[in-house]
Design a protein around this motif. Structure first.
Motif, PDB file in Angstrom:
ATOM      1  N   LEU B  20       0.830  -1.208   0.000  1.00 11.83           N
ATOM      2  CA  LEU B  20       0.000   0.000   0.000  1.00 11.83           C
ATOM      3  C   LEU B  20       0.862   1.255   0.000  1.00 11.83           C
ATOM      4  O   LEU B  20       0.562   2.228  -0.698  1.00 11.83           O
ATOM      5  N   LEU B  21       1.925   1.220   0.787  1.00 13.04           N
ATOM      6  CA  LEU B  21       2.813   2.374   0.878  1.00 13.04           C
ATOM      7  C   LEU B  21       3.499   2.616  -0.471  1.00 13.04           C
ATOM      8  O   LEU B  21       3.595   3.776  -0.921  1.00 13.04           O
ATOM      9  N   PHE B  78      -6.654   1.154  12.336  1.00 13.02           N
ATOM     10  CA  PHE B  78      -6.856   2.408  11.605  1.00 13.02           C
ATOM     11  C   PHE B  78      -8.348   2.548  11.308  1.00 13.02           C
ATOM     12  O   PHE B  78      -9.019   1.563  10.961  1.00 13.02           O
ATOM     13  N   VAL B  79      -8.838   3.768  11.431  1.00 11.57           N
ATOM     14  CA  VAL B  79     -10.238   4.039  11.107  1.00 11.57           C
ATOM     15  C   VAL B  79     -10.284   4.653   9.711  1.00 11.57           C
ATOM     16  O   VAL B  79      -9.761   5.744   9.500  1.00 11.57           O
ATOM     17  N   HIS B  80     -10.882   3.953   8.789  1.00 12.86           N
ATOM     18  CA  HIS B  80     -10.939   4.438   7.413  1.00 12.86           C
ATOM     19  C   HIS B  80     -12.004   5.519   7.249  1.00 12.86           C
ATOM     20  O   HIS B  80     -12.815   5.738   8.143  1.00 12.86           O
ATOM     21  N   GLU B  81     -11.985   6.142   6.095  1.00 10.83           N
ATOM     22  CA  GLU B  81     -12.895   7.258   5.813  1.00 10.83           C
ATOM     23  C   GLU B  81     -14.359   6.836   5.927  1.00 10.83           C
ATOM     24  O   GLU B  81     -15.222   7.642   6.296  1.00 10.83           O
ATOM     25  N   ASP B  82     -14.642   5.588   5.619  1.00  8.33           N
ATOM     26  CA  ASP B  82     -16.026   5.109   5.687  1.00  8.33           C
ATOM     27  C   ASP B  82     -16.391   4.568   7.069  1.00  8.33           C
ATOM     28  O   ASP B  82     -17.460   3.998   7.255  1.00  8.33           O
ATOM     29  N   GLY B  83     -15.487   4.743   8.030  1.00  9.60           N
ATOM     30  CA  GLY B  83     -15.762   4.287   9.392  1.00  9.60           C
ATOM     31  C   GLY B  83     -15.317   2.867   9.674  1.00  9.60           C
ATOM     32  O   GLY B  83     -15.382   2.407  10.816  1.00  9.60           O
ATOM     33  N   LEU B  91      -5.465   3.944   1.469  1.00 14.28           N
ATOM     34  CA  LEU B  91      -4.628   4.638   0.489  1.00 14.28           C
ATOM     35  C   LEU B  91      -4.765   6.164   0.622  1.00 14.28           C
ATOM     36  O   LEU B  91      -3.743   6.882   0.626  1.00 14.28           O
ATOM     37  N   PRO B  92      -5.989   6.708   0.755  1.00 15.65           N
ATOM     38  CA  PRO B  92      -6.097   8.170   0.941  1.00 15.65           C
ATOM     39  C   PRO B  92      -5.365   8.668   2.188  1.00 15.65           C
ATOM     40  O   PRO B  92      -4.788   9.759   2.170  1.00 15.65           O
ATOM     41  N   VAL B  97      -0.636  12.014   3.957  1.00  7.12           N
ATOM     42  CA  VAL B  97       0.600  12.241   4.718  1.00  7.12           C
ATOM     43  C   VAL B  97       1.773  12.466   3.763  1.00  7.12           C
ATOM     44  O   VAL B  97       2.653  13.285   4.039  1.00  7.12           O
ATOM     45  N   ILE B  98       1.780  11.777   2.649  1.00 13.14           N
ATOM     46  CA  ILE B  98       2.848  12.010   1.659  1.00 13.14           C
ATOM     47  C   ILE B  98       2.782  13.449   1.157  1.00 13.14           C
ATOM     48  O   ILE B  98       3.811  14.123   1.024  1.00 13.14           O
TER      49      ILE B  98
END
Lengths: 176, 116
Positions: B20-21, B78-83, B91-92, B97-98
């Motif tokens: 992923l990174l 990790f809590v993703h954007e969709d909860g 990925l977002p 952070v990048i």
């Protein structure tokens, strides 16, 4: 070394978050027993939580589901008995959530991970051991539902197609 | 650009985290090497400020930082954007952070110390 297929379930006496104490006898009326090692803090448990709840609700009348947390709460306070009660209530667990404070049950079952599933038949012989399904990351891309398939096979007096898969998840947090 | 992936080998998420990174770096046009650091002891966890596996830092900026959590050998959530709760960042999250790190790397003249 994992518990061998065909091995009998070990009995236990463990407190549940509902205030009751459970042993194997409490599930004797169900032809299939799904015993799984679980906890609060592991992200793999969280990834599978809704799937396991849905399966337990689907088969609750014929299959006993039992979650056991054996993690050391000294090192992982999120896995304390109090936090277990909170999590079970928050998510509405439709199964007993038991606390293995001495870790003796995890040792007996030779469990190593959370989540890790053991499916027993009516004679309480182990018929499936391993992971819940083949895709923890994307529920919509699951191709093999190992626990569900084992349940269906046993309810039809058949042998599950898969008997062993490698469990995937966090290691059980042993006391030091 | 310094890119670090710290992992605890007992947690199975690190291989996918590395993929992923790499995907996120490529999407952001960054060709920096990834420094992969194995964490096996509590002392190492404390020395590296490691709250769980995987921990990803880009130019020292941690993906989904949680300074309130103790340093320890475990998988992190990790809590993703969709909860959704996941053992991996989305990925977002990585790309954001990048992009932040790019700002840090910017030398002020519009030049950047990274690139393909």
């Amino acid at each position: 070394m994992a518990m061998e297929i065909g091995h009998s379930a070990y009995d236990f006496s463990l407190p549940g978050v509902d205030g009751k104490t459970y042993s194997l006898q409490d599930f004797a009326d169900k032809p299939v027993l799904v015993l799984f090692f679980w906890c609060n803090h592991c992200p793999y448990v969280k990834a599978y939580e809704d799937r396991v709840i849905a399966l337990a609700k689907e088969f609750g009348d014929r299959v006993a589901f039992v979650a056991i947390n054996s993690n050391d709460p000294e090192q992982y306070p999120e896995d304390s008995f109090e936090k277990m009660k909170e999590r079970a209530q928050e998510k509405g667990y439709p199964f007993p959530y038991l606390f293995d404070a001495t870790q003796s049950v995890a040792h007996a079952y030779q469990a190593t991970r959370t989540p890790e599933f053991f499916v027993f038949d009516e004679e309480r012989e182990l018929k499936y051991h391993g992971r819940f399904d083949d895709n923890w990351e994307h529920p919509d891309q699951v191709k093999q539902e190992f626990v569900r398939d084992a349940i269906l096979a046993l309810l039809n007096n058949e042998v599950p197609h898969y008997s062993q898969t490698p469990p995937i998840g966090c290691t059980i947090k042993w006391k030091v | 650009m310094r890119v670090e992936l710290l992992y605890y080998p007992e947690c199975p998420s690190h291989e996918r985290a590395l993929e992923l990174l790499q995907e996120a770096l490529e999407a952001e046009g960054v060709a920096a090497p990834i420094e992969v650091i194995r964490i096996e002891t509590q002392a190492e966890a404390e020395a590296h400020r490691f709250i769980g596996s995987p921990t990803i830092r880009i130019e020292g900026i941690e993906v989904d930082p949680h300074p309130e959590l103790p340093y320890r050998l475990t998988c992190r959530t990790f809590v993703h954007e969709d909860g959704r709760l996941s053992p991996l960042p989305s990925l977002p999250m990585l790309r954001q952070v990048i992009r932040q790190a790019k700002e840090v790397c910017n030398d002020g003249d519009g030049n950047r110390s990274f690139g393909l």
